[in-house]
Design an enzyme around this catalytic site. Structure first.
Site, PDB file in Angstrom:
ATOM      1  N   ASP A 186     -92.038   3.942  26.461  1.00 18.32           N
ATOM      2  CA  ASP A 186     -92.567   2.882  25.604  1.00 18.32           C
ATOM      3  C   ASP A 186     -91.824   1.564  25.851  1.00 18.32           C
ATOM      4  O   ASP A 186     -90.603   1.543  26.021  1.00 18.32           O
ATOM      5  CB  ASP A 186     -92.400   3.319  24.144  1.00 18.32           C
ATOM      6  CG  ASP A 186     -93.080   2.401  23.161  1.00 18.32           C
ATOM      7  OD1 ASP A 186     -94.310   2.267  23.229  1.00 18.32           O
ATOM      8  OD2 ASP A 186     -92.363   1.812  22.308  1.00 18.32           O
ATOM      9  N   GLU A 235     -94.530   1.674  30.276  1.00 16.78           N
ATOM     10  CA  GLU A 235     -95.460   0.776  29.574  1.00 16.78           C
ATOM     11  C   GLU A 235     -94.965  -0.651  29.772  1.00 16.78           C
ATOM     12  O   GLU A 235     -93.876  -1.013  29.326  1.00 16.78           O
ATOM     13  CB  GLU A 235     -95.529   1.084  28.077  1.00 16.78           C
ATOM     14  CG  GLU A 235     -96.524   0.179  27.369  1.00 16.78           C
ATOM     15  CD  GLU A 235     -96.340   0.096  25.859  1.00 16.78           C
ATOM     16  OE1 GLU A 235     -97.323  -0.244  25.161  1.00 16.78           O
ATOM     17  OE2 GLU A 235     -95.232   0.340  25.371  1.00 16.78           O
ATOM     18  N   HIS A 276    -103.945   3.692  22.822  1.00 20.07           N
ATOM     19  CA  HIS A 276    -103.840   3.728  21.360  1.00 20.07           C
ATOM     20  C   HIS A 276    -103.529   2.377  20.743  1.00 20.07           C
ATOM     21  O   HIS A 276    -103.422   2.269  19.517  1.00 20.07           O
ATOM     22  CB  HIS A 276    -102.759   4.735  20.958  1.00 20.07           C
ATOM     23  CG  HIS A 276    -101.400   4.365  21.459  1.00 20.07           C
ATOM     24  ND1 HIS A 276    -100.996   4.638  22.741  1.00 20.07           N
ATOM     25  CD2 HIS A 276    -100.366   3.729  20.868  1.00 20.07           C
ATOM     26  CE1 HIS A 276     -99.763   4.196  22.914  1.00 20.07           C
ATOM     27  NE2 HIS A 276     -99.364   3.632  21.794  1.00 20.07           N
TER      28      HIS A 276
END
Length: 537
Positions: A203, A266, A327
């Site tokens: 992340d 990411e 998401h």
């Protein structure tokens, strides 16, 4: 590094599951690990090769799992460690890889590390987080802003210092310049790798290192008032620092201690900066996520330019990847329209590189409108009214037409759209022309056609809303023709050296059709063409 021959993460198709919304088995309205196990046969039937799970670690759920309070546990909301082990075993038995979502930029403010750090300025873990004195007037140390609105600094009354949080105040950022922090996260990675996890999606990996001098970010001259407040500043000193590459190389080293694992990052950056995350000598992330299609204007010439720019920016030997949904961003069916969602699927699964699908996109799930009293997303709560809410792309998977769409026996944590009674796996799976059937056919054709997996990308000249390219290797040449507009288009076969037959149409009704003097496409149609006889067109 054990990277020789074919690599599963290069050849395969990835599928992101948001566990809260996939399948509930314990009747609390929230999806769980046992639910994922229950639905693995569906995932296998779809044809994907790897499942990426959004966070399932213990968490107060201020940001629905992206605020972790224990890096080596399973939140009871999702099940137990025994459930997780069963998932890995069952998935591996079905030929599926499991990717975990690692969130190392920040922890929960309820993590024992932060509780210790916050307890005293002299605590040994004080330096595990980013603490700074106030300015002389008592205000925040600098102008850094939270991605979720407001200042990125939160004042701690007990110790009279501010701590930095790039996101919620309940998500204090770790200090990645601290060696002990790094080793603690690396140990957590090894814990999961030893349990059989096949890799990590990391992340906000480009956020890990911040400016050592804590300098003010400069103003963004292109800022618009309808955009999130943090975009009023350019993140010059809060992200994409040169030193982050050392951290990523160390993470890669941890992953490379184990056979055939993958490191995914990411990263929301322009291509010229994104590709730096492959690392020196490709010793960084295997796949720095390429999110260009998530926000691209949907027109043929623009998409053509994006593909060309990305291919040109890739370092020698780097493997590309493409993402169509996730998401955090609105559903593709709502971004490009229901008809073009089929064309987008064909684009994703025929471009050079590893494709990542988002659960529900394969059945055409659209962005669900969330009433104000049903909003769960903290981003939308903090910055309301400008369309940043993520709840609409996180609604429960639509399995069938029964109450709650077969997702749960209880009221789901987020609402379902009314059209779930028609748009669901059971109905679409029985329709050979449905978007679900198209996804299955595309993935199957990709697996059966080496040129679509590893062949070169060769663009062909086209006009208007027609996008043309080949995927070719030494033995095959496959042509992809995509009409990104609503009007029919035709192209002379001789002008692109075209012959053979249609292998697949987005409308699922032209298989085996021979190509004549012209290739005719209906509005919102894409086709894949291959040889009718012999290996080469």
């Amino acid at each position: 590094m054990k990277e020789r021959g074919r690599l599963w993460w290069r050849d395969g198709v990835f599928y992101e599951i948001y566990p809260r919304s996939f399948q509930d088995t314990d009747r609390d309205g929230v999806g769980d690990i046992r639910g994922i196990i229950e639905r693995l046969s569906y995932v296998s039937r779809l044809g994907v090769d790897a499942i990426w799970l959004s966070p399932i670690f213990p968490s107060p759920m201020a940001d629905f799992g992206y605020d972790i309070s224990d890096y080596v546990g399973i939140d009871p909301l999702f099940g137990s460690m025994e459930d997780f082990d069963a998932l890995v075993t069952t998935a591996h038995g079905a030929g599926l890889k499991i990717i975990l979502d690692l969130v190392p930029n920040h922890t929960s403010d309820q993590h024992p590390w932060f509780i210790e750090s916050r307890s005293s300025r002299n605590n040994p873990k004080r330096d595990w987080y980013l603490w700074r004195d106030p300015r002389p007037d008592g205000s925040a140390p600098n102008n850094w802003m939270s991605e979720f609105g407001g200042s990125a600094w939160h004042y701690d009354d007990a110790t009279r210092q501010y701590y930095y949080h790039a996101f919620l105040a309940q998500q204090p950022d770790l200090n990645w310049r601290n060696r002990e922090v790094r080793e603690a996260i690396y140990d957590a990675m090894r814990f999961w790798l030893k349990r059989g996890v096949d890799g990590f999606r990391v992340d906000v990996i480009w956020h890990l290192i911040k400016d050592a001098e804590f300098r003010d970010n400069p103003p963004n001259p292109a800022f618009r008032p309808d955009r999130p407040p943090h975009e009023s500043l350019l993140p010059r000193y809060t992200a994409d620092q040169a030193e982050v590459q050392e951290v990523i190389a160390e993470m890669r080293g941890v992953v490379d201690e184990f056979d055939e694992r993958v490191l995914i990052g990411e990263i929301y950056l322009p291509f010229e900066r994104l590709v730096a995350y492959y690392g020196k000598d490709l010793a960084g992330a295997h796949l720095p996520f390429n999110f260009a299609l998530l926000s691209a204007p949907w027109n043929a010439r623009g998409i053509e330019r994006i593909i060309a720019d990305y291919e040109a920016a890739l370092p020698p030997g780097a493997w590309p990847n493409w993402v169509l949904g996730n998401h955090d961003r609105p559903r593709v069916a709502s971004r490009v329209g229901r008809d073009q969602a089929r064309v987008a699927a064909m684009l994703l699964l025929t471009l050079r590189g590893t494709p990542t699908l988002y659960y529900g996109d394969e059945i055409g799930m659209h962005q669900v409108t969330i009433a104000p009293d049903q909003v769960r997303d903290p981003f939308e709560k903090n910055v309301p009214g400008i369309g940043v809410g993520r709840d609409g792309c996180r609604t429960p998977m639509q399995w069938d037409a029964t109450e709650h769409a077969g997702f749960s026996a209880a009221v789901p944590w987020l609402p379902l759209p009314e059209d779930y009674v028609h748009e669901n796996v059971q109905n679409l799976g029985e329709d050979r022309t449905s978007i679900l059937s198209l996804y299955r056919a595309l993935i199957d054709l990709r697996k059966q056609t080496p040129a679509l997996v590893s062949g070169a990308y060769v663009p062909l000249a086209a006009q208007g809303e027609l996008l043309l390219y080949r995927r070719q290797d030494d033995e095959q040449s496959i042509l992809i023709a995509l009409n990104l507009g609503g009007e029919p288009v035709s192209v002379l076969s001789d002008s692109i050296g075209l012959s053979g037959e249609i292998l697949l149409s987005t409308q699922m009704d032209r298989d085996g059709e021979a190509v004549g003097e012209t290739l005719d496409l209906r509005g919102n149609e894409g086709v894949i063409l291959g040889p009718a006889k012999g290996p080469v067109i």
